[in-house]
Design a protein around this motif. Sequence first.
Motif, PDB file in Angstrom:
ATOM      1  N   MET A   1       0.837  -1.208   0.000  1.00 38.64           N
ATOM      2  CA  MET A   1       0.000   0.000   0.000  1.00 38.64           C
ATOM      3  C   MET A   1       0.872   1.258   0.000  1.00 38.64           C
ATOM      4  N   LEU A   4       2.278   1.617  -3.288  1.00 39.15           N
ATOM      5  CA  LEU A   4       1.274   2.113  -4.227  1.00 39.15           C
ATOM      6  C   LEU A   4       1.227   3.639  -4.184  1.00 39.15           C
ATOM      7  N   VAL A   5       1.289   4.173  -2.966  1.00 42.17           N
ATOM      8  CA  VAL A   5       1.227   5.630  -2.806  1.00 42.17           C
ATOM      9  C   VAL A   5       2.494   6.276  -3.367  1.00 42.17           C
ATOM     10  N   ARG A   8       3.398   6.308  -7.345  1.00 41.93           N
ATOM     11  CA  ARG A   8       2.599   7.122  -8.252  1.00 41.93           C
ATOM     12  C   ARG A   8       3.549   8.107  -8.934  1.00 41.93           C
ATOM     13  N   ALA A 310       2.143  13.393  -1.441  1.00 39.36           N
ATOM     14  CA  ALA A 310       1.913  12.032  -0.922  1.00 39.36           C
ATOM     15  C   ALA A 310       2.925  11.710   0.182  1.00 39.36           C
TER      16      ALA A 310
END
Lengths: 402, 220
Positions: A1, A4-5, A8, A310
């Motif tokens: 996760m 994933l962040v 990007r 992020a």
Amino acid sequence: MLRLVLKRNISIIQMAGYALAVLVGLVIVMTAVQFYGDAGSALSKSAAGGAGIELTGKRNIIISKPVSLRNTLSGTAPSFSDAEIEALRSQPWAGTVSGFKASDYGVWAGVELGGRTLSTALFFESVPDRLLDIPADDWSFDPEHPSVPIIISKDYLTLYNFGFAATGRMPAISERMLSQIPIVVTLSGNGHTATLPARIVGFSSWLNTIAVPETFMDWAHSRFGTSDGREQPSRLIIETSDPTDPAIEKYLAAEAYDVAGPGDGGMGRASRFVVILATVVSIVGVIITLLALGILVLSLYLLVQKNSRAISGLMLLGYSPGQITSCYFRMVAAINAGVTLAACGALLLLRRLWQEPMTEIDMPPVSPLAAIVTGVTVMLVVTAVNYGVIRRLVRRVWLGKC
Amino acid sequence: MAEIERIELHGVLPEVFRGEENSAAVRASQVWLSDLTLRRGTFYRIDAASGMGKSSLCAFIYGLRHDYVGTITFDGADIARFDIARVCDIRRHHLAYLPQALELFAELTALDNVLLKNRLTDFRTEADIRAMFSRLEIDNRMDSPAGRLSVGQQQRVALIRALCQPFDFLLLDEPVSHLDERNNRTCAEMVAEAARAQGAGVIITSVGNPLMLKAQQITL
């Protein structure tokens, strides 16, 4: 996760461009190192027949002075004065300078062949033991159980086999056969005479003499020697770490010294050329690698800048800059590991281009280990730089500067 | 690190307010340029007009910004001197924060946004988290990307995320500005339950639609 962040905005094209550029640079560096090793090995083999010279290692240069009419008339060999030896030692390229020790007593050697004893007057010389690549057990002398190990020049055997034996209808003798022939040496001088067994333990392609161990020479001199042992040496061995240094050739020519043994100037120049060639190619490879590194650094700047919100969001939750750095670093490290493996594979393929022709002319290439170690080292440095850049960028986000 | 028992502000003023030290608003403030102590176990509501620096105050206390004069201390230790490791530890174990901007990751689902925090703290079970979604009536939006939720729904997700860690103080920056009364009350109940369970303090900022929680009022 988390990945994933953070992943990007990663540009696959930028990463692929970096990987390709690093791969090209690394392959060039590794190929240059491999070529340098292979060519160096081949040159040293052709220059010294496998002994006496290494492209990157130590090489012994044997020098003497030309024989003049005065030497002929006076019956003495030209010798080096202390000042001349000192001048040699002071040269930046010169390592240890040692003199040949010559026998100052009578030497007769005899062999028994078919019931007949053949004998001849002989001479011995000695050089420092460490210069000879021969096991200590074979190269020692014990006065209690005297047996004299001898190394002779390979040229002497060649001269006999292809000169004397061929024309005089004598049998040719191999190195192995000659080593097994029992020899008896008779030493005389200073009112003493002694007969000792001797054996040939090796053949040298660079030592143009009949060599005995230093311990034997000192022992024989103390018993049979007719001089005070302070004669100036007529031949010197100079150890040097870079035999291709043009300064050596220049100095020896200026002093009009004769260079004996292997490693003529042409081979030295060839070795030097290979060194220069490999260095230039390596530099090109390093430059390409550095440019690739630049591409990655710029990509990382861009990536972190695009993802700064992020990253800030993750830090707000309590993720540490170290955790975020690790995530990006793992990605770059994986690319670098892949590039290193690919470069090793490319090297093994590329070296086939010259490996086969070299093997055909009896010049076996060296192991690719040195080139692989170089490649891995370069990539470790590149990866360390990557880590430093990522860490710095993430900390800038922490400090609100990005 | 031990629990934070008190947060103290000594003469704190955002740098942006420099030159306005003698203005009526600053002089009337119980926070700016004052000595203020916030104690663990107590609920505070900081009311202020827009632009008085509520979000700035939260960011200062949470260690996100340092553009202020004066000092903020946790049990006497100046937070401006805390190193990265200590700040991260505080954010994981001592100080929970619901920012006004919510800071959800739009591409992650509502549930993943919460799990991202919970994986760091390992404070709640997934069942607990799902129950909180149900209680706030957004369980049907758990698997939707957070970016597609309404602001009110996002506020509730952000509240659940803030409750997914142990804390000594819970900072809520206008947490219910987009919620109706029923959801406001549910949020207040959940905050009160979580805070009381840990003996924690709660600091809520508000401009007009306060969290329906009985709290000591402070004027900013």
